[in-house]
Design a protein around this motif. Structure first.
Motif, short mmCIF file in Angstrom:
data_model
loop_
_atom_site.label_atom_id
_atom_site.label_comp_id
_atom_site.label_asym_id
_atom_site.label_seq_id
_atom_site.Cartn_x
_atom_site.Cartn_y
_atom_site.Cartn_z
N PRO A 29 66.35 49.94 -1.15
CA PRO A 29 65.73 49.97 0.17
C PRO A 29 64.68 51.06 0.33
CG PRO A 29 67.92 50.92 0.27
CD PRO A 29 67.73 50.40 -1.13
N GLY A 30 64.52 51.90 -0.68
CA GLY A 30 63.50 52.95 -0.61
C GLY A 30 63.96 54.21 -1.29
N VAL A 31 63.13 55.21 -1.23
CA VAL A 31 63.42 56.51 -1.85
C VAL A 31 63.70 57.52 -0.73
CG1 VAL A 31 62.44 58.37 -3.24
CG2 VAL A 31 62.00 55.99 -3.85
N GLU A 32 64.82 58.22 -0.84
CA GLU A 32 65.17 59.20 0.19
C GLU A 32 64.42 60.52 0.03
OE1 GLU A 32 69.39 59.73 0.22
OE2 GLU A 32 69.75 57.69 0.93
N LYS A 33 64.23 60.93 -1.22
CA LYS A 33 63.59 62.22 -1.46
C LYS A 33 62.84 62.13 -2.78
CE LYS A 33 64.65 67.12 -1.78
NZ LYS A 33 65.70 68.13 -1.77
N THR A 51 72.07 60.60 -12.28
CA THR A 51 73.40 61.00 -11.83
C THR A 51 73.76 60.17 -10.60
OG1 THR A 51 72.97 63.27 -12.56
CG2 THR A 51 74.81 62.95 -11.04
N VAL A 52 74.88 59.47 -10.68
CA VAL A 52 75.36 58.70 -9.53
C VAL A 52 76.11 59.66 -8.62
CG1 VAL A 52 76.82 56.80 -8.73
CG2 VAL A 52 75.48 56.55 -10.85
N GLY A 62 76.83 46.12 -4.07
CA GLY A 62 77.23 47.52 -4.14
C GLY A 62 76.00 48.39 -4.00
N GLU A 63 76.21 49.62 -3.63
CA GLU A 63 75.09 50.56 -3.49
C GLU A 63 75.44 51.84 -4.24
OE1 GLU A 63 73.34 53.17 0.07
OE2 GLU A 63 73.10 51.00 0.37
N LEU A 64 74.57 52.23 -5.17
CA LEU A 64 74.71 53.47 -5.90
C LEU A 64 73.67 54.45 -5.39
CD1 LEU A 64 74.91 52.05 -9.55
CD2 LEU A 64 76.82 52.60 -8.02
N LEU A 65 74.09 55.63 -5.00
CA LEU A 65 73.14 56.67 -4.62
C LEU A 65 72.88 57.50 -5.87
CD1 LEU A 65 71.44 58.13 -2.53
CD2 LEU A 65 73.44 59.54 -2.00
N CYS A 66 71.65 57.43 -6.37
CA CYS A 66 71.31 58.06 -7.64
C CYS A 66 70.37 59.25 -7.44
CB CYS A 66 70.63 57.06 -8.56
SG CYS A 66 71.69 55.69 -9.02
N GLN A 67 70.64 60.32 -8.16
CA GLN A 67 69.72 61.45 -8.30
C GLN A 67 69.10 61.29 -9.68
OE1 GLN A 67 68.68 64.06 -6.31
NE2 GLN A 67 67.31 64.59 -7.99
N ILE A 68 67.79 61.25 -9.73
CA ILE A 68 67.09 61.05 -10.99
C ILE A 68 66.15 62.23 -11.20
CG2 ILE A 68 65.62 59.52 -12.34
CD1 ILE A 68 66.63 57.33 -10.22
N ARG A 82 65.83 61.06 -5.18
CA ARG A 82 67.14 60.50 -4.81
C ARG A 82 66.87 59.14 -4.17
NH1 ARG A 82 70.79 64.48 -2.14
NH2 ARG A 82 68.84 64.92 -1.13
N THR A 83 67.59 58.14 -4.65
CA THR A 83 67.37 56.78 -4.15
C THR A 83 68.65 55.97 -4.22
OG1 THR A 83 65.98 54.81 -4.38
CG2 THR A 83 66.63 55.90 -6.41
N PRO A 84 68.87 55.13 -3.22
CA PRO A 84 69.96 54.16 -3.33
C PRO A 84 69.50 52.96 -4.15
CG PRO A 84 68.99 54.08 -1.14
CD PRO A 84 68.26 55.14 -1.90
N ILE A 85 70.38 52.45 -5.00
CA ILE A 85 70.10 51.27 -5.81
C ILE A 85 71.13 50.21 -5.43
CG2 ILE A 85 69.95 50.32 -8.15
CD1 ILE A 85 67.84 52.44 -7.64
#
Length: 94
Positions: A29-33, A51-52, A62-68, A82-85
């Motif tokens: 849905p987009g990028v948070e940061k 990193t999940v 399902g929704e994974l909040l990832c820090q990349i 940081r983005t939800p996938i």
């Protein structure tokens, strides 16, 4: 390199990594940061650490909040986001 080019490479790394893990991606849905921390040059080699941070199970996905974090060949962080996938799941997933 443009920060957006680095984002495109990171998305390829993310997509390939999730696919290799057998995780079907439905989008985001987009990028948070998003932060570009250092310049990237044509001769740089990039790698990413994913990193999940959280996972949620929704009705249809399902929704994974990832820090990349993206690193250059010297180990310097050049970009972080940081983005939800959104991912598909079965009985045994998520």
């Amino acid at each position: 390199a443009s920060g957006w080019q680095v984002c495109a490479l990171m998305m390829r790394l993310l997509s390939d990594t999730l696919s290799q893990a057998g995780i079907a991606q439905l989008g985001s849905p987009g990028v948070e940061k998003l932060r570009w921390l250092k310049p990237v040059y044509a001769e740089d080699s990039l790698s990413a650490q994913i990193t999940v941070k959280d996972k949620q199970r929704q009705a249809q996905y399902g929704e994974l909040l990832c820090q990349i974090d993206v690193f250059n060949q010297h180990g310097d962080t050049v970009m972080g986001l940081r983005t939800p996938i959104l991912v598909a799941y079965g009985e045994d997933k998520l």
